[in-house]
Design a protein around this motif. Structure first.
Motif, PDB file in Angstrom:
ATOM      1  N   GLN A   1      17.201   2.729   9.753  1.00  0.00           N
ATOM      2  CA  GLN A   1      16.699   2.173   8.500  1.00  0.00           C
ATOM      3  C   GLN A   1      16.179   0.762   8.717  1.00  0.00           C
ATOM      4  O   GLN A   1      15.186   0.351   8.105  1.00  0.00           O
ATOM      5  CB  GLN A   1      17.805   2.183   7.442  1.00  0.00           C
ATOM      6  N   ALA A   2      16.834   0.008   9.596  1.00  0.00           N
ATOM      7  CA  ALA A   2      16.368  -1.348   9.896  1.00  0.00           C
ATOM      8  C   ALA A   2      14.973  -1.314  10.518  1.00  0.00           C
ATOM      9  O   ALA A   2      14.125  -2.164  10.211  1.00  0.00           O
ATOM     10  CB  ALA A   2      17.356  -2.041  10.844  1.00  0.00           C
ATOM     11  N   LYS A   3      14.718  -0.347  11.380  1.00  0.00           N
ATOM     12  CA  LYS A   3      13.387  -0.214  11.986  1.00  0.00           C
ATOM     13  C   LYS A   3      12.357   0.151  10.922  1.00  0.00           C
ATOM     14  O   LYS A   3      11.225  -0.360  10.949  1.00  0.00           O
ATOM     15  CB  LYS A   3      13.423   0.848  13.085  1.00  0.00           C
ATOM     16  N   ALA A   4      12.717   1.005   9.973  1.00  0.00           N
ATOM     17  CA  ALA A   4      11.806   1.346   8.883  1.00  0.00           C
ATOM     18  C   ALA A   4      11.448   0.109   8.071  1.00  0.00           C
ATOM     19  O   ALA A   4      10.284  -0.097   7.701  1.00  0.00           O
ATOM     20  CB  ALA A   4      12.442   2.409   7.981  1.00  0.00           C
ATOM     21  N   HIS A   5      12.417  -0.740   7.799  1.00  0.00           N
ATOM     22  CA  HIS A   5      12.144  -1.995   7.076  1.00  0.00           C
ATOM     23  C   HIS A   5      11.218  -2.893   7.891  1.00  0.00           C
ATOM     24  O   HIS A   5      10.306  -3.526   7.339  1.00  0.00           O
ATOM     25  CB  HIS A   5      13.454  -2.726   6.783  1.00  0.00           C
ATOM     26  N   GLU A   6      11.447  -2.953   9.197  1.00  0.00           N
ATOM     27  CA  GLU A   6      10.610  -3.775  10.073  1.00  0.00           C
ATOM     28  C   GLU A   6       9.164  -3.298  10.047  1.00  0.00           C
ATOM     29  O   GLU A   6       8.229  -4.105   9.931  1.00  0.00           O
ATOM     30  CB  GLU A   6      11.163  -3.708  11.499  1.00  0.00           C
ATOM     31  N   TRP A   7       8.954  -1.990  10.139  1.00  0.00           N
ATOM     32  CA  TRP A   7       7.603  -1.446  10.121  1.00  0.00           C
ATOM     33  C   TRP A   7       6.952  -1.611   8.762  1.00  0.00           C
ATOM     34  O   TRP A   7       5.752  -1.876   8.667  1.00  0.00           O
ATOM     35  CB  TRP A   7       7.632   0.028  10.511  1.00  0.00           C
ATOM     36  N   ALA A   8       7.723  -1.450   7.687  1.00  0.00           N
ATOM     37  CA  ALA A   8       7.163  -1.590   6.340  1.00  0.00           C
ATOM     38  C   ALA A   8       6.677  -3.015   6.092  1.00  0.00           C
ATOM     39  O   ALA A   8       5.758  -3.232   5.297  1.00  0.00           O
ATOM     40  CB  ALA A   8       8.197  -1.192   5.296  1.00  0.00           C
ATOM     41  N   ALA A   9       7.285  -3.984   6.776  1.00  0.00           N
ATOM     42  CA  ALA A   9       6.888  -5.383   6.617  1.00  0.00           C
ATOM     43  C   ALA A   9       5.645  -5.724   7.432  1.00  0.00           C
ATOM     44  O   ALA A   9       5.043  -6.790   7.238  1.00  0.00           O
ATOM     45  CB  ALA A   9       8.042  -6.299   7.016  1.00  0.00           C
ATOM     46  N   ALA A  10       5.238  -4.844   8.348  1.00  0.00           N
ATOM     47  CA  ALA A  10       4.026  -5.069   9.139  1.00  0.00           C
ATOM     48  C   ALA A  10       2.796  -4.675   8.327  1.00  0.00           C
ATOM     49  O   ALA A  10       2.895  -4.192   7.199  1.00  0.00           O
ATOM     50  CB  ALA A  10       4.096  -4.266  10.432  1.00  0.00           C
ATOM     51  N   GLU A  11       1.610  -4.893   8.914  1.00  0.00           N
ATOM     52  CA  GLU A  11       0.369  -4.529   8.227  1.00  0.00           C
ATOM     53  C   GLU A  11       0.040  -3.053   8.398  1.00  0.00           C
ATOM     54  O   GLU A  11      -0.715  -2.475   7.617  1.00  0.00           O
ATOM     55  CB  GLU A  11      -0.785  -5.385   8.766  1.00  0.00           C
ATOM     56  N   GLY A  12       0.602  -2.475   9.443  1.00  0.00           N
ATOM     57  CA  GLY A  12       0.358  -1.070   9.726  1.00  0.00           C
ATOM     58  C   GLY A  12       1.074  -0.677  10.995  1.00  0.00           C
ATOM     59  O   GLY A  12       1.835  -1.462  11.580  1.00  0.00           O
TER      60      GLY A  12
END
Length: 279
Positions: free
Chosen positions: A135-146
């Motif tokens: 879930q932490a990785k999902a949050h990290e990716w969601a905070a990126a531009e893509g």
């Protein structure tokens, strides 16, 4: 000189019609919010997308332009008249390996217009030897531009292209699949739902499993009694303080019983003498 192999005929994905092209296949709705998060998928099976991502809340959010999905057909960058994308492993062994030069050409196409900073736009190879997706990785990716996802097939990808492009390897779990397409859909779904506006009520993401390092507490709804089984009375009491304490206790008990690894990590984060974990 032999005739080139004609591209496959377009196949319909409900609202979407797709044909083979060297350009990324844009599977988003016609409108798109400026700066919307985008997932780019390099795959041998672009027709696997959007799949379930085109349904329910993620599909609706795509239609609204809150996020976009593009597929890049790896086969289009293959070698020779047969568009070969793989070859036998150096040093011998079973199976085939995706070629570095072929994958590199596809990645170059996928990354056009994307930031080079991997924090702003990660490139990920879906691999069983990668770090586990969380879930932490999902949050990290969601905070990126893509995000660009490379779906593996066969025995994997030539290590040289992984090293050259700074590709992150991520695994859906400790098992082996025939390819990365299903894993890509799962990871994108987990990420897209964290984008503001997709779920509508972001508070729901704060109370679910893994958000506080614990599994989620049990959930109940009507009818109050079903086949002799009652909803726990505290949940119908209207006492929100007691409800919160009950849910916390249930979450802790479930985590300790089912995921000792998560429970140990949670305990390690606790402030001495307190039940609240360190941030």
């Amino acid at each position: 000189m032999s005739e080139p192999i004609p591209p496959p005929k377009p196949k319909s994905h409900g609202r979407l019609s797709i044909s083979a092209s060297l350009q990324p296949r844009d599977l988003m709705a016609p409108q798109r919010v400026k700066g919307a998060w985008c997932a780019k998928i390099v795959t041998l099976f672009p027709d696997a997308f959007p799949g379930t991502l085109g349904l329910s809340l993620t599909g609706k959010a795509m239609d609204m332009g809150l996020w976009a999905l593009e597929t890049i057909d790896l086969r289009a960058f293959g070698e020779g008249r047969h568009r070969n994308v793989d070859d036998t492993p150096a040093g011998g062994g079973a199976g085939m390996v995706l070629r570095a030069d072929v994958v590199a050409r596809a990645l170059d196409q996928a990354m056009q217009g994307a930031p080079r900073d991997r924090a702003r736009w990660p490139i990920v190879f879906l691999s069983p030897r990668g770090r586990p997706f969380t879930q932490a990785k999902a949050h990290e990716w969601a905070a990126a531009e893509g995000l660009t996802l490379l779906c593996g097939r066969f025995e994997g990808v030539d290590q040289r292209v992984i090293d050259a492009y700074g590709i992150e390897e991520v695994s859906l779990g400790d098992f082996v699949m025939t390819g990365g397409e299903i894993a890509a859909q799962a990871m994108i779904d987990a990420t897209v739902r964290l984008i503001p506006g997709v779920l509508g009520n972001m508070a729901s993401t704060e109370e679910e499993s893994f958000s506080d390092g614990l599994l989620e507490h049990p959930q109940f709804t009507k009818p109050p009694v079903w086949e002799g089984r009652e909803i726990p009375p505290v949940l119908l009491s209207g006492n929100h303080g007691e409800i919160a304490k009950w849910r916390r206790a249930e979450a802790e008990a479930l985590t300790a019983a089912r995921r000792p690894d998560l429970w140990a990590a949670h305990q390690a984060r606790l402030v001495p003498g307190e039940r609240k974990p360190r941030k």
